[in-house]
Design a protein around this motif. Structure first.
Motif, mmCIF file in Angstrom:
data_model
loop_
_atom_site.group_PDB
_atom_site.id
_atom_site.type_symbol
_atom_site.label_atom_id
_atom_site.label_comp_id
_atom_site.label_asym_id
_atom_site.label_seq_id
_atom_site.Cartn_x
_atom_site.Cartn_y
_atom_site.Cartn_z
ATOM 1 N N LEU A 24 -8.279 8.921 -0.126
ATOM 2 C CA LEU A 24 -9.076 8.354 -1.216
ATOM 3 C C LEU A 24 -8.957 6.831 -1.298
ATOM 4 C CD1 LEU A 24 -8.423 10.982 -4.016
ATOM 5 C CD2 LEU A 24 -10.509 10.647 -2.691
ATOM 6 N N ARG A 25 -7.842 6.270 -0.836
ATOM 7 C CA ARG A 25 -7.618 4.820 -0.915
ATOM 8 C C ARG A 25 -7.736 4.150 0.462
ATOM 9 N NH1 ARG A 25 -2.411 3.175 -2.728
ATOM 10 N NH2 ARG A 25 -3.457 1.333 -3.508
ATOM 11 N N VAL A 33 4.226 5.585 -5.599
ATOM 12 C CA VAL A 33 4.289 5.623 -7.065
ATOM 13 C C VAL A 33 3.168 6.493 -7.621
ATOM 14 C CG1 VAL A 33 4.038 4.187 -9.121
ATOM 15 C CG2 VAL A 33 5.523 3.439 -7.279
ATOM 16 N N LEU A 34 1.974 6.399 -7.047
ATOM 17 C CA LEU A 34 0.878 7.252 -7.494
ATOM 18 C C LEU A 34 1.179 8.731 -7.244
ATOM 19 C CD1 LEU A 34 -2.200 5.180 -6.295
ATOM 20 C CD2 LEU A 34 -1.669 5.801 -8.648
ATOM 21 N N THR A 35 1.815 9.030 -6.126
ATOM 22 C CA THR A 35 2.183 10.416 -5.817
ATOM 23 C C THR A 35 3.174 10.946 -6.848
ATOM 24 O OG1 THR A 35 1.848 9.984 -3.474
ATOM 25 C CG2 THR A 35 3.117 11.927 -4.040
ATOM 26 N N TRP A 36 4.182 10.163 -7.152
ATOM 27 C CA TRP A 36 5.152 10.581 -8.171
ATOM 28 C C TRP A 36 4.482 10.732 -9.532
ATOM 29 C CZ3 TRP A 36 9.212 6.422 -6.511
ATOM 30 C CH2 TRP A 36 9.793 6.822 -5.305
ATOM 31 N N GLY A 37 3.553 9.855 -9.820
ATOM 32 C CA GLY A 37 2.819 9.953 -11.084
ATOM 33 C C GLY A 37 1.994 11.224 -11.171
ATOM 34 N N PHE A 51 0.829 -1.202 0.000
ATOM 35 C CA PHE A 51 0.000 0.000 0.000
ATOM 36 C C PHE A 51 0.867 1.258 0.000
ATOM 37 C CE2 PHE A 51 -2.193 3.373 2.311
ATOM 38 C CZ PHE A 51 -3.351 3.496 1.564
ATOM 39 N N VAL A 52 1.901 1.271 0.842
ATOM 40 C CA VAL A 52 2.782 2.435 0.923
ATOM 41 C C VAL A 52 3.535 2.625 -0.401
ATOM 42 C CG1 VAL A 52 4.870 3.335 2.041
ATOM 43 C CG2 VAL A 52 3.014 2.401 3.417
ATOM 44 N N CYS A 53 4.049 1.541 -0.971
ATOM 45 C CA CYS A 53 4.791 1.647 -2.242
ATOM 46 C C CYS A 53 3.887 2.116 -3.376
ATOM 47 C CB CYS A 53 5.434 0.313 -2.585
ATOM 48 S SG CYS A 53 6.810 -0.115 -1.512
#
Length: 118
Positions: A100-101, A39-43, A33-35
């Motif tokens: 949101l998640r 990745v979503l944040t960087w995206g 979940f953290v990883c």
């Protein structure tokens, strides 16, 4: 460790291996979940720079060049300010994604219980 038939495992239900299985499963799920949130944040940061660049690769590279040239030319106080802005933005975006998640924080099948009713 090879899979053992249920009859061979019945005597080991309270073993240390069984007691560690659930916490390790939850830790592995939380690490995933953290990883994935990272990745979503960087995206989202890449999407932001793509939007600034008009959703083209040339515009993206121009925006990144503009940002990096200003970073290199900055003095120490300006660099520290830039690092703080990026850290706060990263925390805000990650926090928003976690909200949101939030239904994905714990494994979905955690409440289903054991299928072994023996």
């Amino acid at each position: 460790m090879a899979a053992q038939p249920l009859e061979a495992r019945k005597g080991t239900i309270g073993s240390a291996e069984d007691r560690l299985r659930l916490p390790l499963y939850i830790c592995l799920h939380l690490a995933g979940f953290v990883c994935s949130t990272m990745v979503l944040t960087w995206g989202l940061f890449v999407l932001f720079f793509m939007a600034l660049g008009g959703f083209s690769l040339d515009g993206l590279m121009h925006q990144i060049h503009n940002l990096s040239s200003r970073y290199v030319a900055a003095d120490r106080e300006r660099i520290q300010s830039f690092k703080q802005i990026v850290a706060v933005a990263h925390l805000l975006v990650a926090g928003g994604l976690i909200v949101l998640r939030r239904h994905r924080i714990l494994p979905a099948d955690l409440n289903k219980g054991s299928t072994d009713h023996g």
